[in-house]
Structure formats: C-alpha cells, structure tokens
Motif scaffolding. Structure first.
Motif, short mmCIF file in Angstrom:
data_model
loop_
_atom_site.label_atom_id
_atom_site.label_comp_id
_atom_site.label_asym_id
_atom_site.label_seq_id
_atom_site.Cartn_x
_atom_site.Cartn_y
_atom_site.Cartn_z
N GLU A 179 0.99 -0.92 0.03
CA GLU A 179 0.04 0.13 0.03
C GLU A 179 0.70 1.22 0.08
N PRO A 180 0.47 2.25 -0.59
CA PRO A 180 -0.72 2.57 -1.50
C PRO A 180 -0.61 2.38 -2.94
N ARG A 181 0.23 1.50 -3.29
CA ARG A 181 0.50 1.37 -4.83
C ARG A 181 -0.48 0.24 -5.18
N VAL A 182 -0.80 -0.53 -4.37
CA VAL A 182 -1.55 -1.62 -4.56
C VAL A 182 -2.54 -2.00 -3.34
N ARG A 183 -3.78 -2.40 -3.75
CA ARG A 183 -5.02 -2.68 -2.58
C ARG A 183 -5.03 -4.10 -2.53
N LEU A 184 -4.85 -4.60 -1.11
CA LEU A 184 -5.06 -5.73 -0.83
C LEU A 184 -6.35 -6.25 -0.35
N ALA A 185 -7.00 -7.22 -0.73
CA ALA A 185 -8.36 -7.54 -0.18
C ALA A 185 -8.40 -9.00 -0.17
N LYS A 186 -9.41 -9.52 0.65
CA LYS A 186 -9.69 -11.06 0.94
C LYS A 186 -11.11 -11.21 0.44
N VAL A 187 -11.35 -12.46 -0.30
CA VAL A 187 -12.59 -13.10 -0.48
C VAL A 187 -12.61 -14.42 0.49
N ASP A 188 -13.82 -14.46 1.36
CA ASP A 188 -13.99 -15.91 2.03
C ASP A 188 -14.80 -16.72 0.89
N THR A 189 -14.17 -17.90 0.25
CA THR A 189 -14.93 -18.54 -0.54
C THR A 189 -16.21 -19.18 0.04
N ASP A 190 -15.98 -19.31 1.27
CA ASP A 190 -17.06 -20.07 2.00
C ASP A 190 -18.46 -19.14 2.11
N SER A 191 -18.38 -17.95 2.62
CA SER A 191 -19.52 -17.28 2.66
C SER A 191 -19.87 -16.31 1.21
N GLU A 192 -18.83 -16.48 0.31
CA GLU A 192 -19.09 -15.81 -1.01
C GLU A 192 -18.76 -16.73 -2.09
N GLN A 193 -19.60 -17.96 -2.05
CA GLN A 193 -19.35 -18.91 -3.12
C GLN A 193 -19.58 -18.75 -4.34
N GLY A 194 -20.49 -17.51 -4.48
CA GLY A 194 -20.78 -17.27 -6.00
C GLY A 194 -19.55 -16.56 -6.46
N LEU A 195 -18.62 -15.80 -5.97
CA LEU A 195 -17.46 -14.94 -6.29
C LEU A 195 -16.55 -16.20 -6.61
N GLY A 196 -16.36 -17.24 -5.71
CA GLY A 196 -15.41 -18.32 -6.09
C GLY A 196 -15.69 -18.92 -7.22
N ASN A 197 -17.14 -19.15 -7.72
CA ASN A 197 -17.41 -19.86 -8.89
C ASN A 197 -17.47 -18.89 -10.06
N GLN A 198 -17.66 -17.83 -9.90
CA GLN A 198 -17.35 -16.75 -11.05
C GLN A 198 -16.05 -16.82 -11.48
N TYR A 199 -15.10 -16.69 -10.68
CA TYR A 199 -13.65 -16.52 -10.89
C TYR A 199 -13.15 -18.09 -11.02
N VAL A 200 -13.81 -19.06 -11.00
CA VAL A 200 -13.28 -20.48 -11.20
C VAL A 200 -11.99 -20.73 -10.07
N ILE A 201 -12.27 -20.77 -8.97
CA ILE A 201 -11.36 -20.61 -7.96
C ILE A 201 -11.32 -22.41 -7.55
N ARG A 202 -10.38 -22.99 -7.95
CA ARG A 202 -10.41 -24.36 -7.76
C ARG A 202 -9.62 -24.95 -6.73
N SER A 203 -8.59 -23.97 -6.03
CA SER A 203 -7.90 -24.42 -4.96
C SER A 203 -7.58 -23.02 -4.17
N ILE A 204 -7.38 -23.15 -2.80
CA ILE A 204 -7.38 -22.04 -2.19
C ILE A 204 -5.94 -22.46 -1.25
N PRO A 205 -5.29 -21.29 -0.79
CA PRO A 205 -5.49 -19.92 -1.05
C PRO A 205 -5.23 -19.82 -2.81
N THR A 206 -5.88 -18.89 -3.25
CA THR A 206 -5.55 -18.29 -4.74
C THR A 206 -5.44 -16.93 -4.80
N LEU A 207 -4.45 -16.19 -5.24
CA LEU A 207 -3.98 -14.96 -5.19
C LEU A 207 -4.36 -14.53 -6.71
N VAL A 208 -5.15 -13.55 -7.12
CA VAL A 208 -5.51 -13.07 -8.25
C VAL A 208 -5.40 -11.32 -8.11
#
Length: 144
Positions: A87-116
């Motif tokens: 920071e502040p050149r890059v924003r870092l964020a997390k997505v919990d694939t259990d509570s946000e399964q739709g995002l995990g599916n949308q971005y085809v997350i097959r294994s975790i952790p996955t950085l995108v």
C-alpha cells in the motif's frame, strides 16, 4: 501515473479522486473522512466486490481463502505484512470463498489460497498456493 487516481473507500464505498502525489500521505475519504488505506486487507463481499475491482485505478490483489483451510491460515500473516509493503500502490483484499461462493465460482477458484491480481477490472495474473511475504511482494511487482 496519472495526475489523480480513483480510489474506493473501504468504509463507505465512495469513489474518491486523489492526486497521485498525495497517495503516500494517508488520504482520507471525502465522504466519511475515514482513511482510504488502513494498513490491513479489505474483506470483500459480493456487494462490494465489483465496486473495488472496477473503480480503483490501482491494482487490487485478492486472496481467495476459507476459514478451514490450513495453508490459508499459514499465509494470512504474510498477506497482512504485504499490505504494509504494497500500500498505497496496490490494494489488498480477501474473499472468503465459503461465505461468498458465487464469487469463487465466478472466478473459477479451484484451490485455495489463490491470489488474483486485477487492474482496471481485468485479471492480470493468478497464483495458487501459500506464499511468504517476500514472495507475495515479488509476484505482485512482476505482474502489475
């Protein structure tokens, strides 16, 4: 870098225009007056995801993870340390694939952790597996 950058507030989701020369001066949101960068990864949900991916002019590094995942737990402290470096050149964020399964599916997350890594709404790079802080920083700097 352009003269000003659009940055989404992690608190109220307002899009702020910040002069690029003020980026390192800990800018506050014009709407809620809270810091735009708070030294820790954002927790994104389906409701906030698109705004951050599409409206930030800086790259966004997402950690797709789950609370039960051992490698995710191992990498979590390194990801927090990477915030301080990137920071502040890059924003870092997390997505919990259990509570946000739709995002995990949308971005085809097959294994975790996955950085995108995203910039301008587009995926720039993807890496699966736990990494240390220096590896995260190096990987981001190569791909941004």
């Amino acid at each position: 870098m352009t003269d000003s950058l659009h940055l989404v507030c992690p608190n109220c989701q307002a899009v702020n225009r910040v002069p690029s020369m003020r980026l390192a001066q800990h800018p506050n949101c014009g709407k809620c007056h809270q810091p735009i960068f708070n030294g820790k990864p954002l927790e994104l949900t389906a409701a906030t995801f698109q705004s951050h991916i599409l409206n930030n002019d800086i790259p966004i590094l997402l950690d797709f993870w789950a609370p039960w995942c051992g490698p995710c737990k191992m990498m979590a402290p390194a990801f927090v340390q990477a915030v301080v470096i990137l920071e502040p050149r890059v924003r870092l964020a997390k997505v919990d694939t259990d509570s946000e399964q739709g995002l995990g599916n949308q971005y085809v997350i097959r294994s975790i952790p996955t950085l995108v890594l995203f910039k301008g709404g587009k995926e720039l790079a993807r890496q699966s597996g736990a990494m240390g802080v220096q590896d995260i920083v190096k990987w981001v700097n190569i791909h941004k």
